[in-house]
Write a protein that holds these residues in place. Structure first.
Motif, PDB file in Angstrom:
ATOM      1  N   MET A 121       0.858  -1.212  -0.031  1.00 21.14           N
ATOM      2  CA  MET A 121      -0.012   0.093  -0.191  1.00 21.14           C
ATOM      3  C   MET A 121       0.820   1.263   0.082  1.00 21.14           C
ATOM      4  O   MET A 121       0.490   2.197  -0.654  1.00 21.14           O
ATOM      5  CB  MET A 121      -0.811  -0.020   1.172  1.00 21.14           C
ATOM      6  N   GLY A 122       1.947   1.194   0.586  1.00 21.28           N
ATOM      7  CA  GLY A 122       2.828   2.512   0.978  1.00 21.28           C
ATOM      8  C   GLY A 122       3.235   2.900  -0.356  1.00 21.28           C
ATOM      9  O   GLY A 122       3.485   3.947  -0.795  1.00 21.28           O
ATOM     10  N   GLU A 123       3.659   1.730  -1.236  1.00 15.33           N
ATOM     11  CA  GLU A 123       4.290   2.092  -2.444  1.00 15.33           C
ATOM     12  C   GLU A 123       3.197   2.781  -3.541  1.00 15.33           C
ATOM     13  O   GLU A 123       3.778   3.525  -4.328  1.00 15.33           O
ATOM     14  CB  GLU A 123       4.807   0.644  -3.079  1.00 15.33           C
ATOM     15  N   GLU A 163       4.071   5.134   4.170  1.00 17.32           N
ATOM     16  CA  GLU A 163       4.834   4.695   2.731  1.00 17.32           C
ATOM     17  C   GLU A 163       5.934   3.703   2.968  1.00 17.32           C
ATOM     18  O   GLU A 163       6.051   2.812   1.912  1.00 17.32           O
ATOM     19  CB  GLU A 163       5.476   5.776   2.052  1.00 17.32           C
ATOM     20  N   ARG A 164       6.495   3.209   4.109  1.00 19.76           N
ATOM     21  CA  ARG A 164       7.406   2.274   4.238  1.00 19.76           C
ATOM     22  C   ARG A 164       6.999   1.038   4.595  1.00 19.76           C
ATOM     23  O   ARG A 164       7.434  -0.079   4.787  1.00 19.76           O
ATOM     24  CB  ARG A 164       8.561   2.840   4.999  1.00 19.76           C
ATOM     25  N   GLY A 165       5.588   1.026   5.038  1.00 22.22           N
ATOM     26  CA  GLY A 165       4.686  -0.125   5.325  1.00 22.22           C
ATOM     27  C   GLY A 165       5.087  -0.417   6.904  1.00 22.22           C
ATOM     28  O   GLY A 165       4.742  -1.613   7.358  1.00 22.22           O
ATOM     29  N   GLU A 166       5.504   0.502   7.567  1.00 25.09           N
ATOM     30  CA  GLU A 166       5.417   0.359   9.152  1.00 25.09           C
ATOM     31  C   GLU A 166       4.778   0.872   9.886  1.00 25.09           C
ATOM     32  O   GLU A 166       4.556   0.457  11.128  1.00 25.09           O
ATOM     33  CB  GLU A 166       6.753   1.509   9.359  1.00 25.09           C
ATOM     34  N   ARG A 167       3.499   1.203   9.239  1.00 22.18           N
ATOM     35  CA  ARG A 167       1.917   1.572  10.059  1.00 22.18           C
ATOM     36  C   ARG A 167       1.130   0.647   9.776  1.00 22.18           C
ATOM     37  O   ARG A 167       0.867   0.226   8.658  1.00 22.18           O
ATOM     38  CB  ARG A 167       1.594   2.934   9.710  1.00 22.18           C
ATOM     39  N   ASN A 168       0.517   0.242  10.719  1.00 20.00           N
ATOM     40  CA  ASN A 168      -0.926  -0.756  10.586  1.00 20.00           C
ATOM     41  C   ASN A 168      -2.147   0.440  10.283  1.00 20.00           C
ATOM     42  O   ASN A 168      -2.266   1.083  11.427  1.00 20.00           O
ATOM     43  CB  ASN A 168      -1.330  -1.806  11.559  1.00 20.00           C
ATOM     44  N   ARG A 191       4.739  14.539   9.032  1.00 19.06           N
ATOM     45  CA  ARG A 191       5.680  13.868   7.972  1.00 19.06           C
ATOM     46  C   ARG A 191       6.008  12.499   8.447  1.00 19.06           C
ATOM     47  O   ARG A 191       6.077  11.687   7.643  1.00 19.06           O
ATOM     48  CB  ARG A 191       6.755  14.887   7.577  1.00 19.06           C
ATOM     49  N   THR A 192       6.611  12.485   9.658  1.00 18.16           N
ATOM     50  CA  THR A 192       7.260  11.148  10.021  1.00 18.16           C
ATOM     51  C   THR A 192       6.093   9.911   9.982  1.00 18.16           C
ATOM     52  O   THR A 192       6.637   8.979   9.616  1.00 18.16           O
ATOM     53  CB  THR A 192       7.942  11.078  11.287  1.00 18.16           C
ATOM     54  N   TYR A 193       4.963  10.329  10.286  1.00 12.90           N
ATOM     55  CA  TYR A 193       3.931   9.197   9.954  1.00 12.90           C
ATOM     56  C   TYR A 193       3.666   8.944   8.681  1.00 12.90           C
ATOM     57  O   TYR A 193       3.534   7.786   8.470  1.00 12.90           O
ATOM     58  CB  TYR A 193       2.426   9.826  10.564  1.00 12.90           C
ATOM     59  N   MET A 194       3.617   9.936   7.790  1.00 14.98           N
ATOM     60  CA  MET A 194       3.751   9.661   6.395  1.00 14.98           C
ATOM     61  C   MET A 194       4.755   8.650   5.843  1.00 14.98           C
ATOM     62  O   MET A 194       4.546   7.804   5.089  1.00 14.98           O
ATOM     63  CB  MET A 194       3.500  10.856   5.439  1.00 14.98           C
TER      64      MET A 194
END
Length: 67
Positions: free
Chosen positions: A1-3, A34-39, A27-30
């Motif tokens: 999804m991030g990509e 984008e890196r797939g580190e967030r659920n 910005r760090t949340y975004m």
């Protein structure tokens, strides 16, 4: 999804910072998204899609999967 999100963001000519500001997040949340580190919840996916003007499914599937 991030990509997928990153591809759409770049297509709109938005920096991560500008996109995050538009969403009202840091910005760090975004970057984490984008890196797939967030659920993400489905509600968040819908909000992201609405902000960039695409269908939520287009963020969840690869470019070849969207018909």
């Amino acid at each position: 999804m991030g990509e997928n999100l990153r591809r759409h963001r770049l297509r709109l000519g938005l920096s991560q910072e500008a996109f995050a500001e538009r969403l009202g997040v840091h910005r760090t949340y975004m970057g984490g998204v984008e890196r797939g580190e967030r659920n993400l919840t489905l509600q968040t996916v819908e909000r992201l899609a609405e902000t960039i003007g695409v269908q939520p499914l287009s963020l969840l599937t690869g470019p070849a999967d969207c018909h």
